[in-house]
Write a protein that holds these residues in place. Structure first.
Motif, PDB file in Angstrom:
ATOM      1  N   VAL A 250       2.386  -5.843   1.614  1.00 45.62           N
ATOM      2  CA  VAL A 250       2.390  -4.410   0.828  1.00 45.62           C
ATOM      3  C   VAL A 250       3.132  -4.537  -0.546  1.00 45.62           C
ATOM      4  O   VAL A 250       2.671  -4.226  -1.560  1.00 45.62           O
ATOM      5  CB  VAL A 250       2.665  -3.435   1.753  1.00 45.62           C
ATOM      6  N   PHE A 251       4.106  -5.148  -0.541  1.00 43.56           N
ATOM      7  CA  PHE A 251       4.975  -5.239  -1.746  1.00 43.56           C
ATOM      8  C   PHE A 251       4.415  -6.229  -2.636  1.00 43.56           C
ATOM      9  O   PHE A 251       4.300  -5.956  -3.994  1.00 43.56           O
ATOM     10  CB  PHE A 251       6.362  -5.794  -1.285  1.00 43.56           C
ATOM     11  N   ALA A 252       3.656  -7.384  -2.054  1.00 41.86           N
ATOM     12  CA  ALA A 252       3.001  -8.098  -3.174  1.00 41.86           C
ATOM     13  C   ALA A 252       1.881  -7.536  -3.689  1.00 41.86           C
ATOM     14  O   ALA A 252       1.385  -8.017  -4.719  1.00 41.86           O
ATOM     15  CB  ALA A 252       2.349  -9.539  -2.321  1.00 41.86           C
ATOM     16  N   ALA A 253       1.380  -6.635  -2.932  1.00 40.81           N
ATOM     17  CA  ALA A 253      -0.018  -5.833  -3.727  1.00 40.81           C
ATOM     18  C   ALA A 253       0.584  -4.802  -4.825  1.00 40.81           C
ATOM     19  O   ALA A 253      -0.402  -4.223  -5.349  1.00 40.81           O
ATOM     20  CB  ALA A 253      -0.772  -5.066  -2.346  1.00 40.81           C
ATOM     21  N   GLY A 254       1.975  -4.814  -5.027  1.00 41.15           N
ATOM     22  CA  GLY A 254       2.471  -3.841  -6.020  1.00 41.15           C
ATOM     23  C   GLY A 254       3.119  -2.545  -5.585  1.00 41.15           C
ATOM     24  O   GLY A 254       3.500  -1.732  -6.501  1.00 41.15           O
ATOM     25  N   ALA A 255       3.276  -2.498  -4.341  1.00 41.40           N
ATOM     26  CA  ALA A 255       4.010  -1.196  -3.694  1.00 41.40           C
ATOM     27  C   ALA A 255       5.524  -1.599  -3.804  1.00 41.40           C
ATOM     28  O   ALA A 255       6.032  -2.556  -3.923  1.00 41.40           O
ATOM     29  CB  ALA A 255       3.665  -0.846  -2.291  1.00 41.40           C
ATOM     30  N   GLY A 256       6.200  -0.452  -3.759  1.00 37.88           N
ATOM     31  CA  GLY A 256       7.730  -0.770  -3.636  1.00 37.88           C
ATOM     32  C   GLY A 256       8.608  -0.887  -5.027  1.00 37.88           C
ATOM     33  O   GLY A 256       9.641  -1.204  -4.690  1.00 37.88           O
ATOM     34  N   ASN A 257       7.829  -0.418  -6.066  1.00 39.53           N
ATOM     35  CA  ASN A 257       8.681  -0.706  -7.544  1.00 39.53           C
ATOM     36  C   ASN A 257       9.153   0.861  -7.758  1.00 39.53           C
ATOM     37  O   ASN A 257       8.432   2.005  -7.964  1.00 39.53           O
ATOM     38  CB  ASN A 257       7.893  -1.164  -8.283  1.00 39.53           C
ATOM     39  N   ILE A 258      10.728   0.802  -7.910  1.00 43.04           N
ATOM     40  CA  ILE A 258      11.281   1.915  -8.459  1.00 43.04           C
ATOM     41  C   ILE A 258      12.182   1.631  -9.587  1.00 43.04           C
ATOM     42  O   ILE A 258      13.335   1.018  -9.335  1.00 43.04           O
ATOM     43  CB  ILE A 258      12.000   2.581  -7.333  1.00 43.04           C
ATOM     44  N   GLY A 259      11.967   1.932 -10.600  1.00 51.60           N
ATOM     45  CA  GLY A 259      12.543   1.465 -11.866  1.00 51.60           C
ATOM     46  C   GLY A 259      12.461   0.170 -12.018  1.00 51.60           C
ATOM     47  O   GLY A 259      11.603  -0.681 -11.950  1.00 51.60           O
ATOM     48  N   ASN A 260      13.808  -0.457 -12.148  1.00 54.75           N
ATOM     49  CA  ASN A 260      13.982  -1.782 -12.295  1.00 54.75           C
ATOM     50  C   ASN A 260      14.129  -2.594 -10.795  1.00 54.75           C
ATOM     51  O   ASN A 260      14.551  -3.676 -10.787  1.00 54.75           O
ATOM     52  CB  ASN A 260      15.337  -2.231 -13.203  1.00 54.75           C
ATOM     53  N   TYR A 261      13.883  -1.960  -9.658  1.00 55.00           N
ATOM     54  CA  TYR A 261      14.042  -2.607  -8.402  1.00 55.00           C
ATOM     55  C   TYR A 261      12.577  -2.817  -7.893  1.00 55.00           C
ATOM     56  O   TYR A 261      11.613  -1.821  -8.007  1.00 55.00           O
ATOM     57  CB  TYR A 261      14.738  -1.409  -7.398  1.00 55.00           C
ATOM     58  N   ASP A 262      12.611  -3.824  -7.024  1.00 54.25           N
ATOM     59  CA  ASP A 262      11.330  -3.841  -6.098  1.00 54.25           C
ATOM     60  C   ASP A 262      11.501  -4.064  -4.853  1.00 54.25           C
ATOM     61  O   ASP A 262      12.705  -4.107  -4.485  1.00 54.25           O
ATOM     62  CB  ASP A 262      10.416  -5.018  -7.000  1.00 54.25           C
TER      63      ASP A 262
ATOM     64  N   GLY B 155      -6.330   1.202  -3.556  1.00 55.87           N
ATOM     65  CA  GLY B 155      -7.188   0.520  -2.964  1.00 55.87           C
ATOM     66  C   GLY B 155      -6.649  -0.993  -2.452  1.00 55.87           C
ATOM     67  O   GLY B 155      -6.637  -1.511  -1.462  1.00 55.87           O
ATOM     68  N   LYS B 156      -5.666  -1.556  -3.552  1.00 53.55           N
ATOM     69  CA  LYS B 156      -5.287  -3.001  -3.489  1.00 53.55           C
ATOM     70  C   LYS B 156      -3.999  -2.834  -2.389  1.00 53.55           C
ATOM     71  O   LYS B 156      -4.081  -3.658  -1.512  1.00 53.55           O
ATOM     72  CB  LYS B 156      -4.401  -3.261  -4.744  1.00 53.55           C
ATOM     73  N   VAL B 157      -3.481  -1.690  -2.267  1.00 51.94           N
ATOM     74  CA  VAL B 157      -2.063  -1.580  -1.461  1.00 51.94           C
ATOM     75  C   VAL B 157      -2.665  -1.510   0.056  1.00 51.94           C
ATOM     76  O   VAL B 157      -2.466  -2.258   1.174  1.00 51.94           O
ATOM     77  CB  VAL B 157      -1.309  -0.717  -1.786  1.00 51.94           C
ATOM     78  N   ILE B 158      -3.805  -0.653   0.308  1.00 51.07           N
ATOM     79  CA  ILE B 158      -4.391  -0.525   1.500  1.00 51.07           C
ATOM     80  C   ILE B 158      -4.948  -1.676   2.243  1.00 51.07           C
ATOM     81  O   ILE B 158      -5.117  -2.071   3.184  1.00 51.07           O
ATOM     82  CB  ILE B 158      -5.483   0.754   1.649  1.00 51.07           C
ATOM     83  N   SER B 159      -5.866  -2.491   1.274  1.00 51.08           N
ATOM     84  CA  SER B 159      -6.532  -3.776   1.509  1.00 51.08           C
ATOM     85  C   SER B 159      -5.387  -4.647   2.047  1.00 51.08           C
ATOM     86  O   SER B 159      -5.475  -5.374   3.045  1.00 51.08           O
ATOM     87  CB  SER B 159      -7.024  -4.224   0.384  1.00 51.08           C
ATOM     88  N   ALA B 160      -4.212  -4.852   1.166  1.00 54.09           N
ATOM     89  CA  ALA B 160      -3.257  -5.907   1.672  1.00 54.09           C
ATOM     90  C   ALA B 160      -2.699  -5.543   3.112  1.00 54.09           C
ATOM     91  O   ALA B 160      -2.418  -6.022   3.930  1.00 54.09           O
ATOM     92  CB  ALA B 160      -2.174  -5.601   0.876  1.00 54.09           C
ATOM     93  N   LEU B 161      -2.626  -3.857   3.240  1.00 51.23           N
ATOM     94  CA  LEU B 161      -1.886  -3.512   4.711  1.00 51.23           C
ATOM     95  C   LEU B 161      -2.886  -3.852   5.767  1.00 51.23           C
ATOM     96  O   LEU B 161      -2.379  -4.495   6.923  1.00 51.23           O
ATOM     97  CB  LEU B 161      -1.670  -1.871   4.484  1.00 51.23           C
ATOM     98  N   LEU B 162      -4.315  -3.612   5.539  1.00 50.89           N
ATOM     99  CA  LEU B 162      -5.095  -3.972   6.504  1.00 50.89           C
ATOM    100  C   LEU B 162      -5.333  -5.530   6.920  1.00 50.89           C
ATOM    101  O   LEU B 162      -5.632  -5.758   8.156  1.00 50.89           O
ATOM    102  CB  LEU B 162      -6.424  -3.272   6.420  1.00 50.89           C
ATOM    103  N   ASN B 163      -5.182  -6.349   5.916  1.00 54.47           N
ATOM    104  CA  ASN B 163      -5.318  -7.532   6.056  1.00 54.47           C
ATOM    105  C   ASN B 163      -4.086  -8.222   6.771  1.00 54.47           C
ATOM    106  O   ASN B 163      -4.280  -9.307   7.544  1.00 54.47           O
ATOM    107  CB  ASN B 163      -5.437  -8.288   4.861  1.00 54.47           C
ATOM    108  N   ALA B 164      -2.867  -7.736   6.634  1.00 57.23           N
ATOM    109  CA  ALA B 164      -1.777  -8.252   7.118  1.00 57.23           C
ATOM    110  C   ALA B 164      -1.434  -7.736   8.530  1.00 57.23           C
ATOM    111  O   ALA B 164      -0.841  -8.513   9.380  1.00 57.23           O
ATOM    112  CB  ALA B 164      -0.498  -7.994   6.170  1.00 57.23           C
ATOM    113  N   HIS B 165      -1.768  -6.377   8.771  1.00 57.53           N
ATOM    114  CA  HIS B 165      -1.375  -5.837   9.930  1.00 57.53           C
ATOM    115  C   HIS B 165      -2.154  -6.383  11.253  1.00 57.53           C
ATOM    116  O   HIS B 165      -3.406  -6.682  11.150  1.00 57.53           O
ATOM    117  CB  HIS B 165      -1.714  -4.354   9.992  1.00 57.53           C
ATOM    118  N   PRO B 166      -1.476  -6.589  12.333  1.00 57.59           N
ATOM    119  CA  PRO B 166      -2.198  -7.213  13.458  1.00 57.59           C
ATOM    120  C   PRO B 166      -2.960  -6.269  14.332  1.00 57.59           C
ATOM    121  O   PRO B 166      -3.870  -6.743  15.007  1.00 57.59           O
ATOM    122  CB  PRO B 166      -0.970  -7.726  14.351  1.00 57.59           C
TER     123      PRO B 166
END
Length: 365
Positions: free
Chosen positions: A152-164, A210-221
């Motif tokens: 999910v992070f690799a898809a672009g989620a989890g960025n706040i200011g200068n933190y990822d 769309g990119k984040v949810i796709s990453a979630l669904l592909n990685a989730h067992p």
């Protein structure tokens, strides 16, 4: 050679179309996404003269800041410059792409270029956008939590200011029961199962949902993934209108106005009364930026550089700030330089031409 869709995808990753204003018409206006081109002409505006230039330079694509079409066209008969320009582009198989208010809205866009030209430091968005952030909440088996988070992070989620990689985890228990049509990752069909799970939360820009949810669904067992999406009212500091920054050294007002006039090669600068104080903090907005005046004042700017201020709007400065109206075209003229830099860096084996046509419709006597 490259396909037009490769160039459009590049710009839309930098400045997603979802960020454009409701009245705007950014994106591919004329042409085929799958067409291949080897030469691009970059410009601020598209006119008949620019099309002629593209023909001479054998450019199959024009990248412009201002869309040639803003509202719907019911007929294209050549009755005005818009229709004549479109007809000429289509006849000569020249595609037209526009990056407009979406490019205004990102840090590395139009206003960032203005800040660069003025030598501003510590620049940030003047009016961060609201309604552009969402929160993802999902539930992951403990052993697989790390792999899902990373995806999910690799898809672009989890960025706040200068933190990822920003997220929150809380351990709990999930229950479920699959029917005869299921193939559960854990547990047995028809039986209620309890699994230790992590509740994982993170935020992301709405335009990459769309990119984040796709990453979630592909990685989730799990066969069926439980997740919630919440819209947030938080301001998104990486996206919005205008920018503000500081000069390396403060300047007196007349020296700063002279710098403006020289840098932006404007015939005249319309400005409010000078306050006889030094200029240090500068707010900018390419194009028509009067709507940001109050934000510039609230941010403590000494001067607001923009264009298209109306007579009565100059009164709104109320001696709290110096308004410097350098003109619409003048404030945005370096956008084609920005296009050129971005394209030559990311498409190095491509022919990129800066338009030599002056499309400014305003003249000074």
């Amino acid at each position: 050679m490259t396909k037009i869709k490769n160039i459009s995808s590049f710009f839309e990753n930098l400045a997603p179309l979802q960020l454009q204003e409701s009245y705007d018409n950014a994106g591919l206006i004329v042409g085929d996404y799958n067409a291949e081109v080897d030469t691009v002409l970059v410009t601020l505006d598209v006119t008949e003269e620019v099309i002629d230039e593209a023909i001479r330079k054998k450019a199959g694509l024009i990248v412009a800041h201002h869309p040639i079409v803003f509202s719907g066209l019911k007929k294209i008969t050549g009755k005005n410059y818009v229709e004549r320009t479109l007809l000429k582009a289509i006849k000569n198989d020249i595609a037209i792409y526009a990056a407009h208010t979406n490019l205004d809205s990102v840090e590395g866009g139009v206003n960032g270029k203005i800040c660069e030209k003025l030598g501003l430091e510590n620049c940030k968005i003047l009016q961060p956008a609201g309604g552009q952030l969402k929160k993802l909440v999902t539930f992951i088996p403990i052993e697989q939590a790390a792999q899902v988070r990373e995806a999910v992070f690799a898809a672009g989620a989890g960025n706040i200011g200068n933190y990822d990689s920003c997220g929150f985890d809380m351990e709990g228990k999930g229950t479920f029961r699959g029917n005869e049509l299921t193939n559960p990752f854990v547990g047995e069909k028809g039986e209620i199962h309890t699994e230790k799970e992590n509740r994982f939360e993170t935020i992301f820009p709405a335009y990459i949902q769309g990119k984040v949810i796709s990453a979630l669904l592909n990685a989730h067992p799990y066969e069926e993934v439980a997740y919630d999406i919440y819209s947030l009212d938080n301001k998104f500091n990486k996206v919005g209108m205008g920018m503000i920054g500081t000069l390396p050294e403060e300047k007196n007002e007349t020296d700063f106005l002279q710098q403006l006039k020289s840098t932006f090669n404007t015939g005249v600068i319309k400005h409010t009364a000078l306050k006889n104080k030094k200029i240090k903090k500068v707010a900018v907005c390419g194009g028509a930026g009067s709507f940001l005046l109050n934000q510039a004042i609230a941010a403590g700017a000494d001067v607001f550089v923009s264009g298209d201020f109306k007579y009565h709007q100059f009164f709104d400065a109320e001696n709290k700030i110096v308004i410097a109206d350098i003109g619409h075209f003048e404030s945005e003229q370096f956008t084609k330089e920005l296009f050129y830099e971005l394209l030559t860096k990311n498409f190095p084996k491509f022919a990129i031409h800066l338009s030599e046509v002056n499309t400014n419709p305003v003249f000074y006597f």
